[in-house]
Design an enzyme around this catalytic site. Structure first.
Site, short mmCIF file in Angstrom:
data_model
loop_
_atom_site.label_atom_id
_atom_site.label_comp_id
_atom_site.label_asym_id
_atom_site.label_seq_id
_atom_site.Cartn_x
_atom_site.Cartn_y
_atom_site.Cartn_z
N ASN A 158 37.96 23.44 42.17
CA ASN A 158 38.28 22.35 41.22
C ASN A 158 39.70 21.79 41.37
O ASN A 158 39.93 20.61 41.12
CB ASN A 158 37.97 22.77 39.79
CG ASN A 158 38.87 23.87 39.29
OD1 ASN A 158 39.23 24.76 40.06
ND2 ASN A 158 39.24 23.83 38.04
N GLU A 256 41.92 34.88 37.19
CA GLU A 256 42.02 33.64 36.39
C GLU A 256 40.62 33.07 36.33
O GLU A 256 40.12 32.54 37.33
CB GLU A 256 42.94 32.62 37.08
CG GLU A 256 44.37 33.07 37.25
CD GLU A 256 45.21 32.84 36.00
OE1 GLU A 256 44.69 32.30 35.00
OE2 GLU A 256 46.39 33.22 36.03
N CYS A 290 39.21 24.55 34.28
CA CYS A 290 39.04 25.80 33.55
C CYS A 290 39.52 25.65 32.12
O CYS A 290 39.01 26.26 31.20
CB CYS A 290 39.83 26.90 34.25
SG CYS A 290 41.52 26.44 34.60
N GLU A 468 49.98 33.17 35.88
CA GLU A 468 50.45 32.46 37.07
C GLU A 468 51.36 31.33 36.64
O GLU A 468 51.50 31.05 35.45
CB GLU A 468 49.24 31.89 37.84
CG GLU A 468 48.36 32.99 38.40
CD GLU A 468 47.34 32.50 39.41
OE1 GLU A 468 46.61 31.56 39.10
OE2 GLU A 468 47.30 33.06 40.52
P1 NAP Z 1 33.43 30.73 42.07
O1 NAP Z 1 32.06 30.28 42.35
O2 NAP Z 1 33.64 32.01 41.34
O3 NAP Z 1 34.18 30.78 43.50
C1 NAP Z 1 35.57 30.95 43.59
C2 NAP Z 1 35.92 31.51 44.95
O4 NAP Z 1 35.38 32.82 45.08
C3 NAP Z 1 35.38 30.71 46.11
O5 NAP Z 1 36.32 30.74 47.16
C4 NAP Z 1 34.13 31.48 46.48
O6 NAP Z 1 33.73 31.28 47.81
C5 NAP Z 1 34.59 32.90 46.26
N1 NAP Z 1 33.52 33.87 45.99
C6 NAP Z 1 32.25 33.64 45.60
N2 NAP Z 1 31.60 34.82 45.44
C7 NAP Z 1 32.47 35.79 45.74
C8 NAP Z 1 32.39 37.21 45.74
N3 NAP Z 1 31.28 37.87 45.40
N4 NAP Z 1 33.50 37.92 46.08
C9 NAP Z 1 34.64 37.28 46.40
N5 NAP Z 1 34.77 35.93 46.41
C10 NAP Z 1 33.70 35.20 46.08
O7 NAP Z 1 34.24 29.62 41.28
P2 NAP Z 1 34.16 28.05 41.57
O8 NAP Z 1 32.78 27.59 41.26
O9 NAP Z 1 34.73 27.77 42.92
O10 NAP Z 1 35.22 27.48 40.53
C11 NAP Z 1 34.94 27.18 39.21
C12 NAP Z 1 35.42 28.28 38.29
O11 NAP Z 1 36.81 28.51 38.44
C13 NAP Z 1 35.24 27.94 36.83
O12 NAP Z 1 34.64 29.01 36.15
C14 NAP Z 1 36.66 27.72 36.33
O13 NAP Z 1 36.84 27.94 34.96
C15 NAP Z 1 37.42 28.69 37.17
N6 NAP Z 1 38.85 28.34 37.21
C16 NAP Z 1 39.74 29.10 36.47
C17 NAP Z 1 41.10 28.77 36.47
C18 NAP Z 1 42.08 29.56 35.66
O14 NAP Z 1 43.27 29.40 35.89
N7 NAP Z 1 41.65 30.42 34.76
C19 NAP Z 1 41.55 27.67 37.23
C20 NAP Z 1 40.62 26.93 37.96
C21 NAP Z 1 39.27 27.28 37.95
P3 NAP Z 1 32.61 30.16 48.17
O15 NAP Z 1 33.19 28.87 47.76
O16 NAP Z 1 32.43 30.32 49.61
O17 NAP Z 1 31.39 30.52 47.36
#
Ligand code: NAP
Ligand code: MG
Length: 497
Positions: A158, A256, A290, A468
């Site tokens: 994102n 995060e 997020c 962070e």
């Molecule tokens: P995601 O599906 O959890 O993926 C995040 C990263 O983790 C990607 O690089 C993904 O690779 C990798 N990944 C997936 N499965 C994994 C596993 N089993 N082990 C290790 N790594 C793995 O999250 P997203 O859909 O990219 O992002 C959206 C989420 O991010 C939302 O829930 C949002 O709230 C959260 N977010 C939180 C913050 C904060 O500061 N709290 C900031 C921004 C976003 P692939 O892409 O190859 O699947």
């Protein structure tokens, strides 16, 4: 929308200061979400490639000079990274827009913040220091900060570049070495950042970038014995898997994660300010943030007038070509994400809620290609609905009513998440009284802005842990060594034998 000439056809892995193909020579396409068309091919790393990247990072940590250099030299390089990013600002913004579908104005703000992150940690480098503690006579003590080691940094789609900066800058400042794994949907700017780090003088092996499936190489990184710390941003469920995986080797972790942040508008709020701020709070980055304030609680006495203004302004938001300066709402990252968003809207309707605007994909020639969803306002809903409890990650807000301050606080906290919360009131005492009771890592009073370099960002509850974007992060990239020495004139003989 034409494919820009600044996009390379192919992005190889970046390991030990060199661009290399994956050992299997496999690649995967990355897309422009605004057109749905392929943008470039990306090297698909496998576990062998990850081993190479971790090995390079380990060697750079233990035999390299990065952690041994004076902090001022690391600071100089971090400032140089920021300088090159400024020179390549337009390119970074355009690449970010093309690969994520976000509006140019959002990308500009985020790239700007990424630059400031490097400047923040350039300044912070030299503040990393130990202490001396009072000890009994004859002893001398000091603590010393040492880099936590090889860091696997796994980031979401994102805010691709900004999340990379939030992770890479403090790790570099603390003297760590890095294996960065960007999201498969948005890998391009991580490679440009690695390029910039290299040009700025970060030695080979200190930063490595690998791309490929999170479920495969991401998971492998989180259990890899050569990795000391995992810094992860992404979904709460992925965070839980990572915590499990990392526990086998007791890695340090920061998580995060997701959010379902509340936005509380009290009767004494400046109505126009609260409407405008709440609008930005949910629809910024097309709701794919997020910290999106996706649950909006409005005092019953101003509920009708608030909603009237809110819907009127929502309808005025400009959707369209993300590269156009005037666009406010960009594309949705993928067709699957569009379906997820729509299924949440449908579930709210099935539970009795009413859609006041949006709730569908936009019509018209501009939106025939790519992935789009209209900014959506839902009313007649309650806090226990599925769409009010789960993270939608799209431009959808659920608006609910409250009567009493206590009730507003209770509703705000009634969620498994605890990332951010906003309070709109002109009553100073109420603002701080309510803030004290909110279970959220970040609280905004009369402003929609939640993240600025220097201010700690992170969650309570299932939004994760660790902070962070602030000096505090340096501690999460360091170990503290406590050194006690005896300096008395005669040797110690504790057993007295
Ligand atoms: P995601 O599906 O959890 O993926 C995040 C990263 O983790 C990607 O690089 C993904 O690779 C990798 N990944 C997936 N499965 C994994 C596993 N089993 N082990 C290790 N790594 C793995 O999250 P997203 O859909 O990219 O992002 C959206 C989420 O991010 C939302 O829930 C949002 O709230 C959260 N977010 C939180 C913050 C904060 O500061 N709290 C900031 C921004 C976003 P692939 O892409 O190859 O699947
Ligand atoms: Mg995901």
């Amino acid at each position: 929308m034409l494919k820009s000439s600044i996009v390379k056809e192919m992005y190889p892995l970046f390991i030990n200061g060199e661009y290399v193909q994956s050992s299997s020579e496999e690649t995967f396409p990355t897309y422009n979400p605004a057109t749905g068309k392929p943008l470039a091919q990306i090297a698909k790393a496998n576990r062998e490639d990850v081993d190479q990247a971790v090995k390079a990072a380990r060697l750079a940590l233990e035999k390299g000079k990065w952690a041994k250099w004076p902090a001022s030299r690391r600071a100089q390089i971090l400032n140089r990274i920021a300088g090159i990013m400024r020179e390549r600002f337009e390119e970074l913004c355009e690449l970010e827009v093309l690969n994520s579908g976000k509006s140019l104005s959002a990308a500009q703000g985020q790239v700007h913040q990424a630059i400031e992150d490097f400047e923040l940690y350039a300044g912070a480098c030299t503040t990393l220091s130990g202490q001396t503690k009072p000890v009994p006579n004859g002893f001398f003590h000091y603590t010393k900060k040492e880099p936590v080691g090889v860091c696997a940094q796994i980031i979401p789609w994102n805010y691709p570049l900004m999340m990379a900066a939030w992770k890479v800058a403090p790790a570099l400042a603390a003297g760590c070495t890095i294996v960065l794994k960007p999201a498969s949907l948005t890998p391009i700017t991580a490679y440009v950042l690695a390029d910039i780090c290299h040009e700025a003088g970060v030695p080979s092996g200190v930063i490595n970038v690998v791309t490929g499936s999170g479920a495969d190489i991401g998971a492998y990184l989180t259990e890899h014995p050569g990795v000391d710390k995992v810094a992860f941003t992404g979904e709460t469920n992925t965070g839980k898997d990572i915590m499990k995986n990392a526990s086998a080797t007791l890695k340090r972790i920061t998580l995060e994660l997701g959010g379902k942040s509340p936005n509380l508008v009290f009767a004494d709020a400046d109505l126009e300010g609260a409407v405008d701020g709440s609008l930005f709070g949910i629809f910024y980055n097309t709701g794919q943030s997020c910290e999106a304030r996706s649950r909006l609680f409005v005092h019953e006495s101003i509920y009708d007038s608030f909603i009237e203004r809110f819907v009127e302004k929502t309808k005025k938001l400009r959707l369209g070509n993300p590269l156009q300066k005037t666009t406010q709402i960009g594309a949705i990252i993928s067709a699957a994400q569009c379906d997820t968003i729509d299924s949440y809207v449908q579930s709210a309707i099935a539970e009795g809620a009413r859609v006041l605007c949006g709730g569908k994909r936009p019509e018209g020639t501009d939106f025939q290609e790519g992935h789009w969803y209209e900014p959506t306002v839902i009313v007649d809903c309650h806090n226990q609905m599925k769409a009010a409890q789960e993270e939608i990650f799209g431009p959808v807000v659920m608006i609910m009513k409250f009567k009493e301050e206590q009730e507003a606080i209770q509703l705000a906290n009634e969620t498994e998440f605890g990332l951010a919360a906003a309070v709109w009131t002109q009553d100073f005492s109420r603002a701080h009284r309510v803030t004290e009771k909110l279970k959220a890592g970040v609280v905004m009073i009369n402003t929609p802005f939640s993240a600025m370099p220097g201010l700690p960002f992170g969650g309570y509850k299932q939004s994760g842990f660790g902070r962070e974007l602030a000096i505090e992060s340096l501690d999460l990239y360091s170990e503290t060594k406590s050194v006690l020495s005896f300096i008395g004139p005669k040797p110690l003989n504790p057993f007295g034998v």
